[in-house]
Design an enzyme around this catalytic site. Sequence first.
Site, PDB file in Angstrom:
ATOM      1  N   TYR A  28      -3.959   7.711  -8.053  1.00 42.18           N
ATOM      2  CA  TYR A  28      -3.046   6.740  -7.428  1.00 42.18           C
ATOM      3  C   TYR A  28      -3.352   6.644  -5.923  1.00 42.18           C
ATOM      4  O   TYR A  28      -3.443   5.548  -5.362  1.00 42.18           O
ATOM      5  CB  TYR A  28      -1.596   7.175  -7.654  1.00 42.18           C
ATOM      6  CG  TYR A  28      -0.594   6.347  -6.886  1.00 42.18           C
ATOM      7  CD1 TYR A  28      -0.188   5.096  -7.349  1.00 42.18           C
ATOM      8  CD2 TYR A  28      -0.045   6.808  -5.673  1.00 42.18           C
ATOM      9  CE1 TYR A  28       0.744   4.326  -6.632  1.00 42.18           C
ATOM     10  CE2 TYR A  28       0.880   6.044  -4.961  1.00 42.18           C
ATOM     11  CZ  TYR A  28       1.268   4.816  -5.446  1.00 42.18           C
ATOM     12  OH  TYR A  28       2.176   4.048  -4.744  1.00 42.18           O
ATOM     13  N   SER A  52       0.850  -1.191   0.000  1.00 38.60           N
ATOM     14  CA  SER A  52       0.000   0.000   0.000  1.00 38.60           C
ATOM     15  C   SER A  52       0.890   1.248   0.000  1.00 38.60           C
ATOM     16  O   SER A  52       2.047   1.179  -0.425  1.00 38.60           O
ATOM     17  CB  SER A  52      -0.917  -0.053   1.213  1.00 38.60           C
ATOM     18  OG  SER A  52      -1.772   1.061   1.244  1.00 38.60           O
ATOM     19  N   LYS A  60      -4.562   3.353  -3.617  1.00 41.26           N
ATOM     20  CA  LYS A  60      -3.850   2.838  -2.440  1.00 41.26           C
ATOM     21  C   LYS A  60      -4.784   2.796  -1.218  1.00 41.26           C
ATOM     22  O   LYS A  60      -4.641   1.938  -0.353  1.00 41.26           O
ATOM     23  CB  LYS A  60      -2.602   3.684  -2.169  1.00 41.26           C
ATOM     24  CG  LYS A  60      -1.550   3.535  -3.267  1.00 41.26           C
ATOM     25  CD  LYS A  60      -0.872   2.178  -3.215  1.00 41.26           C
ATOM     26  CE  LYS A  60      -0.656   1.506  -4.515  1.00 41.26           C
ATOM     27  NZ  LYS A  60       0.029   0.217  -4.453  1.00 41.26           N
TER      28      LYS A  60
HETATM   29  N1  LIG Z   1       8.361   3.783  -4.495  1.00 42.85           N
HETATM   30  C1  LIG Z   1       7.612   4.316  -3.533  1.00 42.85           C
HETATM   31  O1  LIG Z   1       7.943   5.369  -2.966  1.00 42.85           O
HETATM   32  C2  LIG Z   1       6.356   3.622  -3.104  1.00 42.85           C
HETATM   33  C3  LIG Z   1       5.705   4.122  -1.968  1.00 42.85           C
HETATM   34  C4  LIG Z   1       4.559   3.505  -1.549  1.00 42.85           C
HETATM   35  C5  LIG Z   1       4.067   2.413  -2.228  1.00 42.85           C
HETATM   36  N2  LIG Z   1       4.696   1.953  -3.342  1.00 42.85           N
HETATM   37  C6  LIG Z   1       4.130   0.785  -4.024  1.00 42.85           C
HETATM   38  O2  LIG Z   1       5.145  -0.173  -4.216  1.00 42.85           O
HETATM   39  C7  LIG Z   1       4.765  -1.041  -5.276  1.00 42.85           C
HETATM   40  C8  LIG Z   1       5.980  -1.258  -6.167  1.00 42.85           C
HETATM   41  O3  LIG Z   1       6.271  -0.020  -6.792  1.00 42.85           O
HETATM   42  P1  LIG Z   1       7.751   0.529  -7.013  1.00 42.85           P
HETATM   43  O4  LIG Z   1       7.851   1.755  -6.229  1.00 42.85           O
HETATM   44  O5  LIG Z   1       8.721  -0.539  -6.846  1.00 42.85           O
HETATM   45  O6  LIG Z   1       7.615   0.980  -8.530  1.00 42.85           O
HETATM   46  P2  LIG Z   1       8.250   0.383  -9.875  1.00 42.85           P
HETATM   47  O7  LIG Z   1       9.714   0.385  -9.763  1.00 42.85           O
HETATM   48  O8  LIG Z   1       7.608   1.140 -10.976  1.00 42.85           O
HETATM   49  O9  LIG Z   1       7.719  -1.123  -9.874  1.00 42.85           O
HETATM   50  C9  LIG Z   1       6.367  -1.398 -10.170  1.00 42.85           C
HETATM   51  C10 LIG Z   1       6.264  -2.840 -10.600  1.00 42.85           C
HETATM   52  O10 LIG Z   1       4.885  -3.130 -10.892  1.00 42.85           O
HETATM   53  C11 LIG Z   1       4.836  -3.706 -12.191  1.00 42.85           C
HETATM   54  N3  LIG Z   1       3.575  -3.488 -12.869  1.00 42.85           N
HETATM   55  C12 LIG Z   1       2.977  -2.319 -13.155  1.00 42.85           C
HETATM   56  N4  LIG Z   1       1.869  -2.555 -13.885  1.00 42.85           N
HETATM   57  C13 LIG Z   1       1.794  -3.899 -14.073  1.00 42.85           C
HETATM   58  C14 LIG Z   1       0.907  -4.758 -14.755  1.00 42.85           C
HETATM   59  N5  LIG Z   1      -0.144  -4.293 -15.441  1.00 42.85           N
HETATM   60  N6  LIG Z   1       1.141  -6.087 -14.720  1.00 42.85           N
HETATM   61  C15 LIG Z   1       2.198  -6.592 -14.062  1.00 42.85           C
HETATM   62  N7  LIG Z   1       3.101  -5.833 -13.417  1.00 42.85           N
HETATM   63  C16 LIG Z   1       2.890  -4.497 -13.431  1.00 42.85           C
HETATM   64  C17 LIG Z   1       5.976  -3.053 -12.951  1.00 42.85           C
HETATM   65  O11 LIG Z   1       6.285  -3.799 -14.123  1.00 42.85           O
HETATM   66  P3  LIG Z   1       6.935  -3.036 -15.405  1.00 42.85           P
HETATM   67  O12 LIG Z   1       8.337  -2.701 -15.018  1.00 42.85           O
HETATM   68  O13 LIG Z   1       6.821  -4.034 -16.486  1.00 42.85           O
HETATM   69  O14 LIG Z   1       6.095  -1.822 -15.623  1.00 42.85           O
HETATM   70  C18 LIG Z   1       7.053  -3.105 -11.889  1.00 42.85           C
HETATM   71  O15 LIG Z   1       7.601  -4.390 -11.832  1.00 42.85           O
HETATM   72  C19 LIG Z   1       3.588  -0.381  -5.975  1.00 42.85           C
HETATM   73  O16 LIG Z   1       2.398  -1.037  -5.592  1.00 42.85           O
HETATM   74  C20 LIG Z   1       3.609   1.030  -5.423  1.00 42.85           C
HETATM   75  O17 LIG Z   1       2.332   1.596  -5.402  1.00 42.85           O
HETATM   76  C21 LIG Z   1       5.845   2.528  -3.795  1.00 42.85           C
END
Ligand SMILES: NC(=O)c1ccc[n+]([C@@H]2O[C@H](COP(=O)([O-])OP(=O)(O)OC[C@H]3O[C@@H](n4cnc5c(N)ncnc54)[C@H](OP(=O)(O)O)[C@@H]3O)[C@@H](O)[C@H]2O)c1
Length: 326
Positions: free
Chosen positions: A201, A166, A205
Amino acid sequence: MSFFLSFFYRHLFWSPPKPTTSFKGKTVIVTGANTGLGKEATRWLVTLGAQVIMAVRNVNKGEAAARDIRSNTSCAPDALKVWQLDMSSYASVIAFAERAKTELPRLDALLANAGLHTEEWRVTEGNEEHITTNVVSTALISCLLYPKLQQTAVQYKSDAHLSITSSDLYYAADFKERLAPEGQLFATLNDEKKSNMADRYNVSKLLEIYIIREIAAATPYDSHRVIVNCVPPGFCHSELTRERETFGIKLLKTVLARPTEVGARTLVHAISAAPASHGQYIEDGVKIRQTLRHTQGEEGADIQRRFWVELKQILESIRPGVTSFK
Ligand SMILES: NC(=O)c1ccc[n+]([C@@H]2O[C@H](COP(=O)([O-])OP(=O)(O)OC[C@H]3O[C@@H](n4cnc5c(N)ncnc54)[C@H](OP(=O)(O)O)[C@@H]3O)[C@@H](O)[C@H]2O)c1
């Protein structure tokens, strides 16, 4: 401490501890494992002894990530498997879950981590893309794989875990679509004219918190042995803002963001958390937090109820029986 003070304190003066719980002999599915938090959580998990199914929409990117992890961990070659999963397609989610049910002898944890962040209006499976990927498909894969988690917990007499990644940004959600008439939440979220993409977004969440609460309420830990929770990893370096890497975001990242590996620790903590975390929001994977704003009080409960009634109908239309937890 107020939400914002606590947020800054956590990012500037504190770091999530390194996970140490052994995952030896356990199998974990990580969605969105090719990059960002999912990839670094996978690295931690194989280091701690798990076999990890890296669920990725692009298998080439997934294989490249697996090679990178193998190259600097001492994991066995078969500790990592790369499977295709496109969360923008319900057929792909169903095919993935079927494969997991037939090919995996056990499933100890599902880290439902894949997610996107965009301000562009795009439609997949008839919904705005956040709604399909972050909300419906995240709930769908959770419900489809829940029986496998439960079966593993019973068979091996050990807890299984289901965690959704989340975000603290649930708190920022205005969620004006919540004012829609009964039965019209999804229709309103899918109406481009009524939508605020700057808020979308955050809304997705927030909706994930409702999903975890509802699944947890339907599956008490004492009788089911599957610990269901959600985890905000904090603000972390990753590719999440790839579509909108503005100067402001770059600056914020420089000042505040956790290294991806550090943020990923929180995800690993969440899938080894104690039963007390069932149905809860585990800040940084280690602290049960009362959630605020649209998750609180009678209004919060009513929005959650209306959302779940509609989401259940959608999930049942995709796969009848998927929400009837035994
Ligand atoms: N980074 C932060 O500060 C933060 C904070 C709070 C929560 N989050 C959460 O953490 C989680 C991971 O995000 P991240 O920050 O690591 O971002 P990220 O580096 O963009 O990774 C997102 C991942 O989700 C995959 N994804 C997106 N759409 C998809 C789909 N339709 N089918 C399958 N895979 C899909 C992406 O695949 P592709 O590479 O192929 O697009 C990538 O592997 C997310 O749920 C995000 O909301 C992140």
